[in-house]
Design an enzyme around this catalytic site. Structure first.
Site, PDB file in Angstrom:
ATOM      1  CB  CYS A  13      12.907   9.059   4.434  1.00 10.23           C
ATOM      2  SG  CYS A  13      11.161   8.943   4.003  1.00 10.23           S
ATOM      3  CB  CYS A  16      12.630  12.427   2.539  1.00  7.34           C
ATOM      4  SG  CYS A  16      11.707  12.757   4.055  1.00  7.34           S
ATOM      5  CG  ASP A  39       2.130   2.231  -5.273  1.00 11.43           C
ATOM      6  OD1 ASP A  39       1.944   2.462  -4.066  1.00 11.43           O
ATOM      7  OD2 ASP A  39       2.821   1.260  -5.685  1.00 11.43           O
ATOM      8  CG  ASN A  96      -1.406  -0.145   4.507  1.00  9.02           C
ATOM      9  OD1 ASN A  96      -2.512  -0.550   4.840  1.00  9.02           O
ATOM     10  ND2 ASN A  96      -0.952  -0.249   3.268  1.00  9.02           N
ATOM     11  N   GLY A 102       1.055  -3.715   7.590  1.00 10.49           N
ATOM     12  CA  GLY A 102       1.996  -3.977   6.501  1.00 10.49           C
ATOM     13  C   GLY A 102       2.653  -2.734   5.939  1.00 10.49           C
ATOM     14  CG  HIS A 109       2.493   6.088   2.105  1.00 17.07           C
ATOM     15  ND1 HIS A 109       3.459   5.792   3.036  1.00 17.07           N
ATOM     16  CD2 HIS A 109       1.968   4.891   1.723  1.00 17.07           C
ATOM     17  CE1 HIS A 109       3.527   4.482   3.207  1.00 17.07           C
ATOM     18  NE2 HIS A 109       2.628   3.909   2.434  1.00 17.07           N
ATOM     19  CG  HIS A 111      -1.817   3.237  -0.447  1.00 16.19           C
ATOM     20  ND1 HIS A 111      -0.946   2.574  -1.276  1.00 16.19           N
ATOM     21  CD2 HIS A 111      -1.298   3.124   0.797  1.00 16.19           C
ATOM     22  CE1 HIS A 111       0.049   2.065  -0.556  1.00 16.19           C
ATOM     23  NE2 HIS A 111      -0.142   2.385   0.704  1.00 16.19           N
TER      24      HIS A 111
HETATM   25  P1  AMP Z   1       2.845   0.752   2.279  1.00 14.18           P
HETATM   26  O1  AMP Z   1       3.118  -0.704   2.045  1.00 14.18           O
HETATM   27  O2  AMP Z   1       1.432   1.087   2.684  1.00 14.18           O
HETATM   28  O3  AMP Z   1       3.885   1.370   3.199  1.00 14.18           O
HETATM   29  O4  AMP Z   1       2.964   1.455   0.856  1.00 14.18           O
HETATM   30  C1  AMP Z   1       4.180   1.710   0.239  1.00 14.18           C
HETATM   31  C2  AMP Z   1       3.873   1.858  -1.219  1.00 14.18           C
HETATM   32  O5  AMP Z   1       4.960   2.523  -1.821  1.00 14.18           O
HETATM   33  C3  AMP Z   1       3.681   0.544  -1.961  1.00 14.18           C
HETATM   34  O6  AMP Z   1       2.398   0.513  -2.567  1.00 14.18           O
HETATM   35  C4  AMP Z   1       4.798   0.535  -2.999  1.00 14.18           C
HETATM   36  O7  AMP Z   1       4.410  -0.029  -4.231  1.00 14.18           O
HETATM   37  C5  AMP Z   1       5.108   2.017  -3.126  1.00 14.18           C
HETATM   38  N1  AMP Z   1       6.450   2.339  -3.555  1.00 14.18           N
HETATM   39  C6  AMP Z   1       7.615   1.850  -3.068  1.00 14.18           C
HETATM   40  N2  AMP Z   1       8.669   2.422  -3.692  1.00 14.18           N
HETATM   41  C7  AMP Z   1       8.151   3.294  -4.589  1.00 14.18           C
HETATM   42  C8  AMP Z   1       8.728   4.190  -5.546  1.00 14.18           C
HETATM   43  N3  AMP Z   1      10.062   4.301  -5.714  1.00 14.18           N
HETATM   44  N4  AMP Z   1       7.897   4.915  -6.327  1.00 14.18           N
HETATM   45  C9  AMP Z   1       6.563   4.805  -6.190  1.00 14.18           C
HETATM   46  N5  AMP Z   1       5.961   3.988  -5.290  1.00 14.18           N
HETATM   47  C10 AMP Z   1       6.742   3.244  -4.522  1.00 14.18           C
HETATM   48 ZN    ZN Z   2      10.449  10.999   4.699  1.00 11.21          ZN
END
Ligand code: AMP
Ligand code: ZN
Length: 121
Positions: A13, A16, A39, A96, A102, A109, A111
């Site tokens: 993950c 994680c 993000d 989400n 999506g 998480h 946002h």
């Molecule tokens: P979701 O699409 O709601 O699952 O959100 C996942 C979020 O994680 C997206 O806004 C990505 O830009 C963000 N994300 C993915 N990888 C990373 C990372 N390594 N560091 C920070 N944010 C990330």
């Molecule tokens: Zn996790």
């Protein structure tokens, strides 16, 4: 439950790994239960992700046994947004969950986006 959650093992993950430090992140806040970081692909001037340190796949997996961290997350959101002055003009909290929303990372998480006038989908 949503399709795909069984595929995600905690060792695989991404979030994680961010909690453990195996994957770098720009930390915004941390306590015993909660980690928050910028993000990587911001959609607004402020875009912070708040996550439980414990692995929970998404909103659908919140139960009476693991939900205490949700209050900790929202306490952290209130604290950090106030420190950044976002409480004045407002901000948005979004989680989400699953395919239609999506969701791309299957570690719960929230946002927090703000710093500009936001449109609603
Ligand atoms: P979701 O699409 O709601 O699952 O959100 C996942 C979020 O994680 C997206 O806004 C990505 O830009 C963000 N994300 C993915 N990888 C990373 C990372 N390594 N560091 C920070 N944010 C990330
Ligand atoms: Zn996790």
């Amino acid at each position: 439950a949503f399709a795909g959650k069984e595929d995600v093992k905690m060792s695989d993950c991404l979030f994680c790994k961010i909690v453990s430090g195996d994957v770098p992140s720009k930390k915004v806040y941390e306590d015993e239960y909660v980690y928050a970081f910028e993000d990587i692909n911001p959609v607004a001037p402020v875009h912070i992700l708040f996550i439980p340190k414990e692995h929970i796949s998404g909103v659908s997996e919140i139960t009476p046994a693991n939900s205490e961290v949700i209050s900790k997350i929202f306490e952290a959101i209130a604290k950090v947004t106030a420190e950044k002055g976002l409480d004045k003009n407002g901000f948005r909290v979004v989680s989400n969950c699953g395919a239609d929303a999506g969701q791309t990372v299957f570690h719960l998480h929230f946002h927090v986006i703000g710093g500009t006038k936001l449109n609603w989908p």
